[in-house]
Design a protein around this motif. Sequence first.
Motif, PDB file in Angstrom:
ATOM      1  N   GLU A  12       0.848  -1.188   0.000  1.00 56.30           N
ATOM      2  CA  GLU A  12       0.000   0.000   0.000  1.00 56.30           C
ATOM      3  C   GLU A  12       0.882   1.237   0.000  1.00 56.30           C
ATOM      4  OE1 GLU A  12      -1.779  -1.019   3.710  1.00 56.30           O
ATOM      5  OE2 GLU A  12      -3.619  -1.656   2.737  1.00 56.30           O
ATOM      6  N   THR A  13       0.447   2.248  -0.730  1.00 56.74           N
ATOM      7  CA  THR A  13       1.152   3.524  -0.702  1.00 56.74           C
ATOM      8  C   THR A  13       0.442   4.413   0.306  1.00 56.74           C
ATOM      9  OG1 THR A  13       1.707   3.265  -3.023  1.00 56.74           O
ATOM     10  CG2 THR A  13       1.955   5.459  -2.091  1.00 56.74           C
ATOM     11  N   PRO A  14       1.087   4.716   1.426  1.00 56.41           N
ATOM     12  CA  PRO A  14       0.456   5.549   2.441  1.00 56.41           C
ATOM     13  C   PRO A  14       0.421   7.014   2.019  1.00 56.41           C
ATOM     14  CG  PRO A  14       2.629   4.857   3.162  1.00 56.41           C
ATOM     15  CD  PRO A  14       2.388   4.236   1.818  1.00 56.41           C
ATOM     16  N   PRO A  15      -0.170   7.879   2.831  1.00 53.72           N
ATOM     17  CA  PRO A  15      -0.227   9.309   2.477  1.00 53.72           C
ATOM     18  C   PRO A  15       1.154   9.889   2.189  1.00 53.72           C
ATOM     19  CG  PRO A  15      -1.545   8.855   4.423  1.00 53.72           C
ATOM     20  CD  PRO A  15      -0.787   7.594   4.105  1.00 53.72           C
ATOM     21  N   ILE A  16       1.156  11.031   1.510  1.00 57.04           N
ATOM     22  CA  ILE A  16       2.409  11.692   1.140  1.00 57.04           C
ATOM     23  C   ILE A  16       3.311  11.844   2.362  1.00 57.04           C
ATOM     24  CG2 ILE A  16       3.371  13.890   0.328  1.00 57.04           C
ATOM     25  CD1 ILE A  16       0.890  14.145  -1.440  1.00 57.04           C
ATOM     26  N   GLY A  19       6.770   6.082   2.902  1.00 54.39           N
ATOM     27  CA  GLY A  19       7.098   5.153   1.820  1.00 54.39           C
ATOM     28  C   GLY A  19       6.034   4.089   1.656  1.00 54.39           C
ATOM     29  N   MET A  20       6.275   3.182   0.742  1.00 57.45           N
ATOM     30  CA  MET A  20       5.351   2.083   0.517  1.00 57.45           C
ATOM     31  C   MET A  20       5.457   1.074   1.646  1.00 57.45           C
ATOM     32  SD  MET A  20       5.114  -0.271  -2.852  1.00 57.45           S
ATOM     33  CE  MET A  20       5.278  -1.977  -2.501  1.00 57.45           C
ATOM     34  N   ARG A  21       4.323   0.564   2.107  1.00 56.94           N
ATOM     35  CA  ARG A  21       4.309  -0.479   3.131  1.00 56.94           C
ATOM     36  C   ARG A  21       4.061  -1.811   2.437  1.00 56.94           C
ATOM     37  NH1 ARG A  21       0.500   2.587   7.441  1.00 56.94           N
ATOM     38  NH2 ARG A  21       0.152   3.879   5.643  1.00 56.94           N
ATOM     39  N   PRO A  22       5.111  -2.588   2.193  1.00 58.22           N
ATOM     40  CA  PRO A  22       4.891  -3.840   1.463  1.00 58.22           C
ATOM     41  C   PRO A  22       4.182  -4.879   2.318  1.00 58.22           C
ATOM     42  CG  PRO A  22       7.203  -3.608   2.036  1.00 58.22           C
ATOM     43  CD  PRO A  22       6.515  -2.356   2.483  1.00 58.22           C
TER      44      PRO A  22
END
Length: 175
Positions: A12-16, A19-22
Amino acid sequence: MSVLVAVLRVGETPPIGAGMRPRFEAHLYGGGLPRFVGYRVDDGPRLVRLSGTYAPAFSESPAFPVTDLLLAVPECRALSAIAQRLDTLSTKAEANYGRDFTAMVFSTDVEWGSDGYGRLFEARSQLEAHPFEGEVSLTLTPGATADQRTALRANLDRIRGSTRVFTEADGDETP
């Protein structure tokens, strides 16, 4: 000795600002028979190895290396707009043939005509036809072959969601 030629991350790509949470990582090792080794990403983060390996047919047209990996891991399937349908197909495959999508991809042969192939083929079509809520990022290293690069990129193009490709030579290729 095998060489690591690509890393595929799904999450998931979290808010600005973050980083990405794989949720899942797959590492492609080259050699006599290129194969993916899959890992769930637990809290910590910690990589938990999935048993078995996946040796996709990169030369097939089309090839489904990314789609199959997304279908094999329930946490990744959950990011699809039709997650419930994909889970149902996996459950039906297990009930009818004794193996779900995880076992099909990481443990057994999923060639045309093999037990459960029809369910997997339907799931591939469904996953690629509907929005994918997560992000798939692919890292290609110089060890990746032309067939692998072509198949992986073509498969990413069919996924209806956020995708990125990173290479050692030119960095991030897609926004």
